[in-house]
Write a protein that holds these residues in place. Sequence first.
Motif, mmCIF file in Angstrom:
data_model
loop_
_atom_site.group_PDB
_atom_site.id
_atom_site.type_symbol
_atom_site.label_atom_id
_atom_site.label_comp_id
_atom_site.label_asym_id
_atom_site.label_seq_id
_atom_site.Cartn_x
_atom_site.Cartn_y
_atom_site.Cartn_z
ATOM 1 N N ALA A 61 26.326 33.313 57.120
ATOM 2 C CA ALA A 61 25.881 33.896 55.847
ATOM 3 C C ALA A 61 26.487 35.288 55.661
ATOM 4 C CB ALA A 61 24.362 33.962 55.808
ATOM 5 N N ASP A 62 26.504 36.080 56.721
ATOM 6 C CA ASP A 62 27.109 37.419 56.630
ATOM 7 C C ASP A 62 28.609 37.328 56.363
ATOM 8 O OD1 ASP A 62 24.678 38.635 57.100
ATOM 9 O OD2 ASP A 62 25.039 38.940 59.245
ATOM 10 N N ALA A 63 29.257 36.370 57.025
ATOM 11 C CA ALA A 63 30.701 36.212 56.842
ATOM 12 C C ALA A 63 31.034 35.823 55.408
ATOM 13 C CB ALA A 63 31.233 35.156 57.816
ATOM 14 N N LEU A 64 30.269 34.910 54.851
ATOM 15 C CA LEU A 64 30.551 34.470 53.480
ATOM 16 C C LEU A 64 30.266 35.575 52.459
ATOM 17 C CD1 LEU A 64 29.287 30.778 53.614
ATOM 18 C CD2 LEU A 64 31.649 31.626 53.667
ATOM 19 N N ARG A 65 29.307 36.446 52.773
ATOM 20 C CA ARG A 65 29.097 37.612 51.909
ATOM 21 C C ARG A 65 30.306 38.537 51.956
ATOM 22 N NH1 ARG A 65 23.514 36.956 53.218
ATOM 23 N NH2 ARG A 65 23.747 38.076 55.190
ATOM 24 N N ASP A 66 30.877 38.688 53.146
ATOM 25 C CA ASP A 66 32.083 39.516 53.256
ATOM 26 C C ASP A 66 33.247 38.865 52.505
ATOM 27 O OD1 ASP A 66 33.112 41.986 54.293
ATOM 28 O OD2 ASP A 66 34.344 40.826 55.675
ATOM 29 N N ALA A 67 33.339 37.541 52.561
ATOM 30 C CA ALA A 67 34.384 36.841 51.815
ATOM 31 C C ALA A 67 34.236 37.077 50.317
ATOM 32 C CB ALA A 67 34.346 35.349 52.131
ATOM 33 N N GLU A 68 32.997 37.073 49.829
ATOM 34 C CA GLU A 68 32.750 37.363 48.412
ATOM 35 C C GLU A 68 33.184 38.782 48.052
ATOM 36 O OE1 GLU A 68 31.602 35.742 45.616
ATOM 37 O OE2 GLU A 68 32.062 33.977 46.826
ATOM 38 N N ARG A 69 32.877 39.719 48.937
ATOM 39 C CA ARG A 69 33.291 41.104 48.692
ATOM 40 C C ARG A 69 34.805 41.213 48.600
ATOM 41 N NH1 ARG A 69 35.692 44.615 51.602
ATOM 42 N NH2 ARG A 69 35.487 43.372 53.521
ATOM 43 N N ILE A 70 35.499 40.558 49.530
ATOM 44 C CA ILE A 70 36.963 40.600 49.549
ATOM 45 C C ILE A 70 37.525 39.947 48.294
ATOM 46 C CG2 ILE A 70 39.026 39.820 50.778
ATOM 47 C CD1 ILE A 70 37.206 39.849 53.342
ATOM 48 N N ALA A 71 36.949 38.812 47.920
ATOM 49 C CA ALA A 71 37.421 38.123 46.714
ATOM 50 C C ALA A 71 37.284 39.019 45.495
ATOM 51 C CB ALA A 71 36.632 36.825 46.520
ATOM 52 N N GLY A 72 36.171 39.728 45.403
ATOM 53 C CA GLY A 72 35.997 40.652 44.283
ATOM 54 C C GLY A 72 37.031 41.757 44.288
ATOM 55 N N ASP A 73 37.313 42.299 45.467
ATOM 56 C CA ASP A 73 38.342 43.346 45.580
ATOM 57 C C ASP A 73 39.706 42.819 45.148
ATOM 58 O OD1 ASP A 73 36.459 45.113 46.521
ATOM 59 O OD2 ASP A 73 37.025 44.903 48.639
ATOM 60 N N TRP A 74 40.040 41.619 45.603
ATOM 61 C CA TRP A 74 41.336 41.048 45.236
ATOM 62 C C TRP A 74 41.438 40.821 43.734
ATOM 63 C CZ3 TRP A 74 42.517 36.686 49.385
ATOM 64 C CH2 TRP A 74 42.700 37.290 50.638
ATOM 65 N N GLN A 75 40.369 40.346 43.140
ATOM 66 C CA GLN A 75 40.402 40.093 41.694
ATOM 67 C C GLN A 75 40.524 41.389 40.903
ATOM 68 O OE1 GLN A 75 36.779 37.844 41.531
ATOM 69 N NE2 GLN A 75 37.825 35.855 41.617
ATOM 70 N N ARG A 76 39.845 42.427 41.358
ATOM 71 C CA ARG A 76 39.923 43.715 40.646
ATOM 72 C C ARG A 76 41.289 44.370 40.775
ATOM 73 N NH1 ARG A 76 34.680 44.138 42.629
ATOM 74 N NH2 ARG A 76 35.392 45.227 44.508
ATOM 75 N N THR A 77 41.891 44.227 41.957
ATOM 76 C CA THR A 77 43.171 44.919 42.201
ATOM 77 C C THR A 77 44.383 44.051 41.886
ATOM 78 O OG1 THR A 77 43.208 44.201 44.523
ATOM 79 C CG2 THR A 77 42.109 46.299 44.021
ATOM 80 N N GLY A 78 44.162 42.762 41.696
ATOM 81 C CA GLY A 78 45.285 41.857 41.448
ATOM 82 C C GLY A 78 46.037 41.479 42.712
#
Length: 375
Positions: A61-78
């Motif tokens: 569960a913690d890992a998938l939350r981190d994956a969500e955070r990373i995905a958001g960063d990638w989407q914001r920065t392109g």
Amino acid sequence: MKIAFTAPMKPLDHPVPSGDRTMGRLMVKALEAAGHEVTVASTFRSWRKDGSDDIQGAVKADALRDAERIAGDWQRTGYRPDLFLTYHLYHKAPDWIGPALADRFGLPYAIVEASRAPKRKKGDWAFGFAAADAALRRADAVAAIHNADAQCLSAAVPDDRLEVLLPFLDTAPYRRASEVAKPLAALPLKLLAVGMMREGDKTRSYEVLAEALAQLRDRSWQLTIIGDGPNSDHVLKLFPPEKVAWLGALPEDRIAVHYARHDLLVWPAIREAYGLVLLEAQAAGIGIVAGNTFGVPDIVIDGETSLLSAEGDADGFAANLERVLDDPSLADRLGHAASRHIESRHSLEAGAARLDAFVRKAVQTYEARAETAVP
């Protein structure tokens, strides 16, 4: 190629030095030397000492939350990598982040240093075993670090996606130290052991070494030990104090010269995956007396750069040491062959070439799988 990187066993910024952390950092250095742009996507550590569905379910569960955070960063920065690469995966350290991001962004996914223990399919580690197997199935390329691991992985990874990627190191500091400090071997033979003093296999290695040296106590040798840890009192009591110099733990940039000042590295290597210290010693031009364990025979040449005995066999270990005590020039012959061996097969340049071919193969495999999946 843009590569997103993670190391769920031990992140690159972990405060405790280890061969695993060193190898992870070397991988990034080698990929950059090969012209790739490497970004550490996550420093999340999934490794746990104890296993259960509850423990590893919470880690997931913690890992998938981190994956969500990373995905958001990638989407914001392109940012969009060309490949997601995970270093060191097994049942105690599954990877949920890499597969999740690879699926979400449509990326090739690769794993270096995977291992698999089928006996963990049931019991306390079943959750982690299943997660590691799921990552292996998703991977477009998987590299074991030695042949013993590759054999275990072959039941879960197709042959065309599985290979052995031998470990490597930056030989420059060890080569320089050897050029400055390497003496010819002579009696008393200067022996070196390098290893953390923690419970389990490391302490057992020291115990086997002490048992072997006890058989040769009246022979002409001196032992230097580099390492420290919670078991230091127990370990140091194993050896005769008049024959031992203990230097404690040393930073990586101070160790090379100590290798070069000695005649042999002596390490029983109980349950060692391969032993980074065996690479370092050979790079500094000293031969090896070691246990024949897992990946050890993949990084040394028995009879040419090393003398190997069966894992845990103190008598065999002592017999190999006695061969060198009877003929100190054998240590020089082993050392000269060792430095040539490392430069030809285990240098940073050799590692960079192998890693470059590996990540390109992963991309090609992903593209071929994507084509066949199109209806």
